[in-house]
Enzyme design. Sequence first.
Site, PDB file in Angstrom:
ATOM      1  N   LYS A  10      75.940  21.283  40.078  1.00 47.97           N
ATOM      2  CA  LYS A  10      75.132  21.778  38.970  1.00 47.97           C
ATOM      3  C   LYS A  10      73.703  21.977  39.452  1.00 47.97           C
ATOM      4  CE  LYS A  10      72.527  20.195  35.751  1.00 47.97           C
ATOM      5  NZ  LYS A  10      71.634  21.379  35.561  1.00 47.97           N
ATOM      6  N   GLU A  68      68.732   9.739  44.233  1.00 46.87           N
ATOM      7  CA  GLU A  68      67.421   9.913  44.862  1.00 46.87           C
ATOM      8  C   GLU A  68      66.466  10.251  43.741  1.00 46.87           C
ATOM      9  OE1 GLU A  68      64.209  11.148  45.743  1.00 46.87           O
ATOM     10  OE2 GLU A  68      65.091  12.998  46.546  1.00 46.87           O
ATOM     11  N   CYS A  94      59.639  15.358  46.537  1.00 45.56           N
ATOM     12  CA  CYS A  94      59.795  13.920  46.303  1.00 45.56           C
ATOM     13  C   CYS A  94      59.030  13.095  47.325  1.00 45.56           C
ATOM     14  CB  CYS A  94      61.270  13.545  46.333  1.00 45.56           C
ATOM     15  SG  CYS A  94      62.243  14.298  45.012  1.00 45.56           S
ATOM     16  N   GLU A 133      54.663   9.081  39.431  1.00 48.37           N
ATOM     17  CA  GLU A 133      54.880  10.173  40.376  1.00 48.37           C
ATOM     18  C   GLU A 133      54.216  11.437  39.833  1.00 48.37           C
ATOM     19  OE1 GLU A 133      58.443  12.292  42.916  1.00 48.37           O
ATOM     20  OE2 GLU A 133      58.918  11.540  40.927  1.00 48.37           O
TER      21      GLU A 133
END
Length: 476
Positions: free
Chosen positions: A169, A244, A278, A380
């Site tokens: 996906k 992750e 990331c 983040e």
Amino acid sequence: MQMLIDGNRCDSCSGQTFAVRNPATGTVIDTVPLGGVEDIDRAVEAGTAAFEAWSTIPARERGRILFVAAQEVRRQNRSLGALLTAEQGKPLREAIDEINGFAYTLEYYHGIAASNHGEYANLPGYGHALVSRVPLGVCAAIIPWNMPALIMGWKVGPALAAGNTMILKPASTAPLTCLALAGILGEAGLPAGVLNIVTGPGETVGRAIARHPAIRKISFTGEIATGRRVMEDAAPAMKRVTLELGGSDPMIVCSDADIPAAVEGAARGRFYNCGQTCTAIKRLYVDEKIAQEFTDRLTERIRSMRIGSGMTEGVAMGPMNNRAVQQRIVDLVEAAREGNEGTIRTGGSVPHGEDFHAGYFYEPTLITDVPQDSVLLAEEVFGPVLPAVSVTDLDEALSLANKSRFGLGASVWTKNLDCVDQACSGLKAGIIWVNQHLRIPPEVPFGGMKESGLGRENGYEALEDYLEKKTVLIRP
């Protein structure tokens, strides 16, 4: 463009579609089917039907198909890169690098596909022990929009090399390149039903993947909150999960560092892909003895960066991928400005002008003297904003770097091997760079500690995670 199920381009059961937009202009570049639960059922059926034949094909032949696809991807890297830039926004040179990274990953798994040997031992009193490794079955991957081609390679490469079938996906804002790459895999000889792609929102398609009892493993890359929901939904079927979940990577610059090299590393490591990576540098800790010179040089380096459409020659940083992530950065910087959380040395706003008004742009931003309790350091920040903190020594830098719920990556910049040893031992991160940051070869395992996730992508470790061990004891 259409979904790919059982080797065929097909529409969603719902018959509905959604638009994919160019983040530099906001214009629609294509539409894809709006998938749903029924489409995941169809994909699982296709993967199940294809699994027996695919899993019994010699591993060397599975690897050969990956290699043939990789060579064709390299031949088409410029057109595929242009498609990636159109839907994701990054500069064309970065997009081509990512396409080549997808090919490199397939080439790596081609190289180790046949290394999946069993084990044998003669155990007195028990007989002969055989341990074989067998594929899991139908697996699935849910990937984000920031590095769709590369992350697709990280997940598809080991899964297919191990003999599993796969449902993928892609992100709703960047599905087109994934579909194109899947088409190339099919042309390279991948049998129908081995790789199935379903497009649609995570709330329906992603959740259906996580909950489907016939899917034996899920590899997810994305936000922490979504990762938790994936774990919860996957738990009843006891399926394997690799997560992750992002990071807030610190960069530590020691007093003896090569300042020009570290400045260039900070600029590239933070603003590559518009900061939407990331493992991007998201917190900067600089020894106070060199902090003034370092931040002055970094400010000038950032100001020299040209922003604009990723297809424009000489552009160093493109737009953010979508309006929501752009607004998130606007809100974070405004909150920092209103709360006097540091000094904005450069950037700090949406650029103005005819070239920017319709796209999702934000200026590359450096904020110094950021207080330790700032949200810019705690969360983040997935965009082109770099908060910087001056520290007294490496001990303080390590303490602050580890004061985070994230533990994905980190880097230390120094010429002193004792400092290297202290930092590599002390940093709580899954990957640590020394005098570099960001790049990850497919040969080494990649993943995080703490809330940055579970499991590892890449390396032989990823191949192992798509295999089940089966033990046979034979009495002579």
